[in-house]
Design a protein around this motif. Structure first.
Motif, PDB file in Angstrom:
ATOM      1  N   ASP A 165       7.318  18.679  15.103  1.00 55.51           N
ATOM      2  CA  ASP A 165       8.056  18.320  13.889  1.00 55.51           C
ATOM      3  C   ASP A 165       8.375  16.830  13.861  1.00 55.51           C
ATOM      4  O   ASP A 165       8.641  16.264  12.793  1.00 55.51           O
ATOM      5  N   ALA A 166       8.347  16.201  15.032  1.00 54.55           N
ATOM      6  CA  ALA A 166       8.652  14.768  15.116  1.00 54.55           C
ATOM      7  C   ALA A 166       7.429  13.896  14.862  1.00 54.55           C
ATOM      8  O   ALA A 166       7.545  12.659  14.877  1.00 54.55           O
ATOM      9  N   PHE A 167       6.270  14.519  14.611  1.00 51.99           N
ATOM     10  CA  PHE A 167       5.079  13.703  14.340  1.00 51.99           C
ATOM     11  C   PHE A 167       5.249  12.927  13.034  1.00 51.99           C
ATOM     12  O   PHE A 167       4.819  11.769  12.936  1.00 51.99           O
ATOM     13  N   GLY A 168       5.871  13.541  12.037  1.00 50.76           N
ATOM     14  CA  GLY A 168       6.110  12.845  10.768  1.00 50.76           C
ATOM     15  C   GLY A 168       6.954  11.595  10.946  1.00 50.76           C
ATOM     16  O   GLY A 168       6.567  10.505  10.491  1.00 50.76           O
ATOM     17  N   PRO A 169       8.126  11.701  11.612  1.00 49.54           N
ATOM     18  CA  PRO A 169       8.912  10.496  11.884  1.00 49.54           C
ATOM     19  C   PRO A 169       8.161   9.461  12.726  1.00 49.54           C
ATOM     20  O   PRO A 169       8.326   8.257  12.519  1.00 49.54           O
ATOM     21  N   LEU A 170       7.336   9.927  13.674  1.00 48.87           N
ATOM     22  CA  LEU A 170       6.533   8.994  14.463  1.00 48.87           C
ATOM     23  C   LEU A 170       5.549   8.256  13.564  1.00 48.87           C
ATOM     24  O   LEU A 170       5.390   7.028  13.664  1.00 48.87           O
ATOM     25  N   ALA A 171       4.897   8.988  12.668  1.00 48.33           N
ATOM     26  CA  ALA A 171       3.954   8.366  11.736  1.00 48.33           C
ATOM     27  C   ALA A 171       4.660   7.345  10.850  1.00 48.33           C
ATOM     28  O   ALA A 171       4.128   6.257  10.582  1.00 48.33           O
ATOM     29  N   ALA A 172       5.863   7.686  10.392  1.00 44.65           N
ATOM     30  CA  ALA A 172       6.628   6.754   9.557  1.00 44.65           C
ATOM     31  C   ALA A 172       6.976   5.488  10.331  1.00 44.65           C
ATOM     32  O   ALA A 172       6.962   4.379   9.782  1.00 44.65           O
ATOM     33  N   GLU A 173       7.258   5.652  11.624  1.00 48.34           N
ATOM     34  CA  GLU A 173       7.596   4.490  12.450  1.00 48.34           C
ATOM     35  C   GLU A 173       6.367   3.619  12.689  1.00 48.34           C
ATOM     36  O   GLU A 173       6.463   2.380  12.721  1.00 48.34           O
ATOM     37  N   LEU A 174       5.206   4.245  12.837  1.00 44.98           N
ATOM     38  CA  LEU A 174       3.969   3.479  12.976  1.00 44.98           C
ATOM     39  C   LEU A 174       3.662   2.721  11.683  1.00 44.98           C
ATOM     40  O   LEU A 174       3.182   1.581  11.717  1.00 44.98           O
ATOM     41  N   ARG A 175       3.944   3.351  10.557  1.00 47.39           N
ATOM     42  CA  ARG A 175       3.751   2.666   9.264  1.00 47.39           C
ATOM     43  C   ARG A 175       4.686   1.463   9.161  1.00 47.39           C
ATOM     44  O   ARG A 175       4.295   0.393   8.684  1.00 47.39           O
ATOM     45  N   ARG A 176       5.912   1.624   9.607  1.00 48.65           N
ATOM     46  CA  ARG A 176       6.855   0.500   9.594  1.00 48.65           C
ATOM     47  C   ARG A 176       6.369  -0.619  10.507  1.00 48.65           C
ATOM     48  O   ARG A 176       6.448  -1.808  10.166  1.00 48.65           O
ATOM     49  N   ALA A 177       5.847  -0.231  11.672  1.00 50.02           N
ATOM     50  CA  ALA A 177       5.342  -1.235  12.611  1.00 50.02           C
ATOM     51  C   ALA A 177       4.201  -2.036  11.988  1.00 50.02           C
ATOM     52  O   ALA A 177       4.171  -3.272  12.059  1.00 50.02           O
ATOM     53  N   GLU A 178       3.267  -1.332  11.365  1.00 52.80           N
ATOM     54  CA  GLU A 178       2.123  -2.022  10.764  1.00 52.80           C
ATOM     55  C   GLU A 178       2.560  -2.918   9.615  1.00 52.80           C
ATOM     56  O   GLU A 178       2.014  -4.016   9.434  1.00 52.80           O
ATOM     57  N   ALA A 179       3.538  -2.472   8.848  1.00 53.22           N
ATOM     58  CA  ALA A 179       4.044  -3.295   7.748  1.00 53.22           C
ATOM     59  C   ALA A 179       4.667  -4.587   8.259  1.00 53.22           C
ATOM     60  O   ALA A 179       4.716  -5.590   7.542  1.00 53.22           O
TER      61      ALA A 179
END
Length: 268
Positions: free
Chosen positions: A69-83
């Motif tokens: 269930d934490a994969f979504g928040p992890l993906a969001a954090e990776l998106r923030r990192a790339e931004a």
């Protein structure tokens, strides 16, 4: 026939009604941001899963992460990192190799926390001059390869978010809402656009989190997500204030220069 004052009031009322109607049509930043993030999660899912598989985790650990269930928040954090211009391809192997997961109940949640810590450290105040790629100065943009239709849907949502933020700001300024005083007076000339962009980031944050009080950024946030979001509008507020102060300084200097006399040397 209307008097001048009546015409002014009518025009202001019409402008207010127009802005309100536009906001109702677009929906809140909270709603639009949720839609944007849902689209981003779907558009980037396979890419993030591939990065997890190449991160140095074992096959069973990869399966646990992707199905967590934490994969979504992890993906969001990776998106923030790339931004924020962080190289996400090298970031995950780095945080995986940092230390083991023997005591981890949820590896995806641990990875998310590690990624967030690295991004906050590497993109803190004064560490980078590059402007992060954010929608309305708040929401990390979904970047990288993705389906063309999904990309267009994200672009459309981003445009709506920025239009909504601008409308919220304009309505607040028109109504003289107390929180807008913290932004300072809008400067003229070359800095006007920058001031407005930063003011829109504050407006977007308020609309996303339902802030209605006098304080421009509301109370100290409780959730991790809001804490991460709050950093950018806080910086935007400070920038808007600085730009407004530059205008005050410029106006003050002009005010003390008398025609035909050399300017006085002043310090502010």
């Amino acid at each position: 026939m209307r008097s001048a004052s009546e015409s002014t009031c009518f025009a202001e009322l019409s402008a207010h009604e127009t802005l309100t109607a536009e906001q109702d049509a677009w929906g809140s930043v909270a709603q639009l941001a949720a839609e944007y993030e849902t689209l981003a999660a779907a558009a980037q899912h396979d890419r993030w899963a591939s990065l997890v598989r190449a991160s140095g985790l074992s096959p069973s650990q990869v399966s646990d992460v992707v199905n967590s269930d934490a994969f979504g928040p992890l993906a969001a954090e990776l998106r923030r990192a790339e931004a924020h211009f962080v190289d996400v391809a090298s970031l995950l192997p780095r945080v995986v190799a940092a230390r083991g997961f023997e005591d981890a109940q949820d590896i995806a949640a641990v990875l998310r926390a590690r990624v967030a810590a690295v991004v906050s450290r590497d993109t803190g105040a004064g560490r980078t001059r590059r402007v992060p790629r954010l929608v309305a100065g708040l929401i990390p943009r979904a970047l990288g390869p993705m389906d063309a239709a999904m990309h267009q849907a994200l672009v459309d949502r981003a445009d709506l978010i920025e239009s909504r933020a601008a409308a919220v700001l304009d309505q607040a300024l028109l109504a003289g809402e107390p929180w807008t005083r913290a932004l300072g007076p809008a400067p003229r000339g070359a800095t006007a656009t920058a001031w407005r962009q930063n003011a829109c980031a504050v407006a977007a944050y308020r609309d996303r989190y339902g802030i209605v009080g006098v304080r421009p950024l509301g109370a100290v946030p409780d959730s991790t997500t809001q804490k991460l979001d709050a950093a950018r509008p806080h910086a935007a507020l400070e920038t808007a204030q600085w730009l407004a102060d530059e205008r005050r300084t410029h106006d003050a200097r002009r005010a003390i220069v008398s025609p035909g006399l050399p300017p006085l040397v002043t310090r502010f």
